[in-house]
Motif scaffolding. Structure first.
Motif, PDB file in Angstrom:
ATOM      1  N   TYR A 102       0.594  -1.397  -0.144  1.00 41.32           N
ATOM      2  CA  TYR A 102      -0.265  -0.112  -0.038  1.00 41.32           C
ATOM      3  C   TYR A 102       0.728   1.089   0.277  1.00 41.32           C
ATOM      4  CZ  TYR A 102      -3.618   3.901   1.457  1.00 41.32           C
ATOM      5  OH  TYR A 102      -4.328   4.538   1.913  1.00 41.32           O
ATOM      6  N   ASN A 103       2.112   1.329   0.593  1.00 36.81           N
ATOM      7  CA  ASN A 103       3.170   2.697   0.977  1.00 36.81           C
ATOM      8  C   ASN A 103       3.752   2.788  -0.448  1.00 36.81           C
ATOM      9  OD1 ASN A 103       1.912   3.800   3.117  1.00 36.81           O
ATOM     10  ND2 ASN A 103       2.489   2.537   4.441  1.00 36.81           N
ATOM     11  N   LYS A 106       1.703   4.570  -3.012  1.00 36.76           N
ATOM     12  CA  LYS A 106       0.571   5.385  -2.255  1.00 36.76           C
ATOM     13  C   LYS A 106       2.220   6.153  -2.676  1.00 36.76           C
ATOM     14  CE  LYS A 106       0.791   6.964   1.825  1.00 36.76           C
ATOM     15  NZ  LYS A 106       0.107   7.521   3.051  1.00 36.76           N
ATOM     16  N   CYS A 107       3.352   5.977  -2.767  1.00 34.00           N
ATOM     17  CA  CYS A 107       4.292   6.979  -2.663  1.00 34.00           C
ATOM     18  C   CYS A 107       3.848   7.395  -4.227  1.00 34.00           C
ATOM     19  CB  CYS A 107       5.817   6.382  -2.528  1.00 34.00           C
ATOM     20  SG  CYS A 107       6.548   5.311  -3.965  1.00 34.00           S
ATOM     21  N   HIS A 108       3.831   7.330  -5.068  1.00 35.73           N
ATOM     22  CA  HIS A 108       4.193   7.210  -7.080  1.00 35.73           C
ATOM     23  C   HIS A 108       2.060   8.290  -7.020  1.00 35.73           C
ATOM     24  CE1 HIS A 108       5.819   3.430  -7.653  1.00 35.73           C
ATOM     25  NE2 HIS A 108       5.894   3.985  -8.427  1.00 35.73           N
ATOM     26  N   SER A 110      -0.469  11.107  -7.212  1.00 32.47           N
ATOM     27  CA  SER A 110      -1.660  10.761  -7.833  1.00 32.47           C
ATOM     28  C   SER A 110      -1.552  10.948  -9.091  1.00 32.47           C
ATOM     29  CB  SER A 110      -2.533  11.351  -6.818  1.00 32.47           C
ATOM     30  OG  SER A 110      -4.204  11.613  -6.916  1.00 32.47           O
ATOM     31  N   LEU A 116      -8.688  10.172  -0.373  1.00 27.30           N
ATOM     32  CA  LEU A 116      -8.594   8.250  -0.451  1.00 27.30           C
ATOM     33  C   LEU A 116      -8.335   7.509   1.430  1.00 27.30           C
ATOM     34  CD1 LEU A 116      -5.144   7.365  -1.670  1.00 27.30           C
ATOM     35  CD2 LEU A 116      -7.002   7.220  -2.214  1.00 27.30           C
ATOM     36  N   ASP A 118      -8.425   6.692   4.840  1.00 29.95           N
ATOM     37  CA  ASP A 118      -7.477   7.123   6.212  1.00 29.95           C
ATOM     38  C   ASP A 118      -6.491   5.332   6.409  1.00 29.95           C
ATOM     39  OD1 ASP A 118      -5.809   8.095   8.263  1.00 29.95           O
ATOM     40  OD2 ASP A 118      -6.972   8.067   9.348  1.00 29.95           O
ATOM     41  N   GLU A 119      -5.268   5.667   5.773  1.00 31.84           N
ATOM     42  CA  GLU A 119      -5.068   4.140   6.415  1.00 31.84           C
ATOM     43  C   GLU A 119      -4.819   3.924   7.538  1.00 31.84           C
ATOM     44  OE1 GLU A 119      -0.624   6.246   6.234  1.00 31.84           O
ATOM     45  OE2 GLU A 119      -1.306   6.042   4.490  1.00 31.84           O
TER      46      GLU A 119
END
Length: 132
Positions: A102-103, A106-108, A110, A116, A118-119
């Motif tokens: 996931y992380n 997510k670092c790519h 948007s 999104l 809330d992790e």
């Protein structure tokens, strides 16, 4: 992947794509059970048929669109299902590994600027109360 630039459009498109994913999974389930010589119980088969009928009704709007739009939804559905299967295969029941993927994703940057989940709430079960 998904058509639309607003949260509403993307959510609507994602709902249709996920509906197609569920339909594929249900048919895959039926096929795998048949290969193993088993079948759904009577009540489960009735629920299965009800789900398939409901999915077909949900997909009715998509089926009235241009063939290129239908093809895009089908391609998106196939890609998403392949990604889900890959993620499940690589993570198994290791939620910490799922969080790592996931992380990583997510670092790519948007592409749509979507709000999104809330992790902290989604992945809270894998961390102690000191997670921030």
């Amino acid at each position: 992947m998904l058509v639309g630039t607003t949260n509403l459009n993307t959510t609507l498109n994602l709902a249709y794509v996920l509906t197609d994913v569920v339909e594929t999974l249900l048919y895959d389930l039926r096929s795998e059970m048949s290969k193993q010589g088993s079948d759904l119980r009577h009540d489960a088969k009735r629920n299965f048929n009800t789900a398939i009928a409901a999915i077909r009704k949900l997909k009715y709007d998509v089926n009235k669109t241009q063939s290129s739009t239908q093809e895009n939804f089908g391609n998106d559905s196939d890609c998403l299902l392949a990604f889900i299967r890959l993620l499940i295969d690589r993570c198994g029941d290791d939620d910490k590994k799922m969080f790592e993927f996931y992380n990583y994703i997510k670092c790519h940057p948007s592409q749509l600027g979507l709000a999104l989940s809330d992790e902290k709430s989604v992945f809270a079960h894998i961390f102690d109360s000191n997670y921030e």
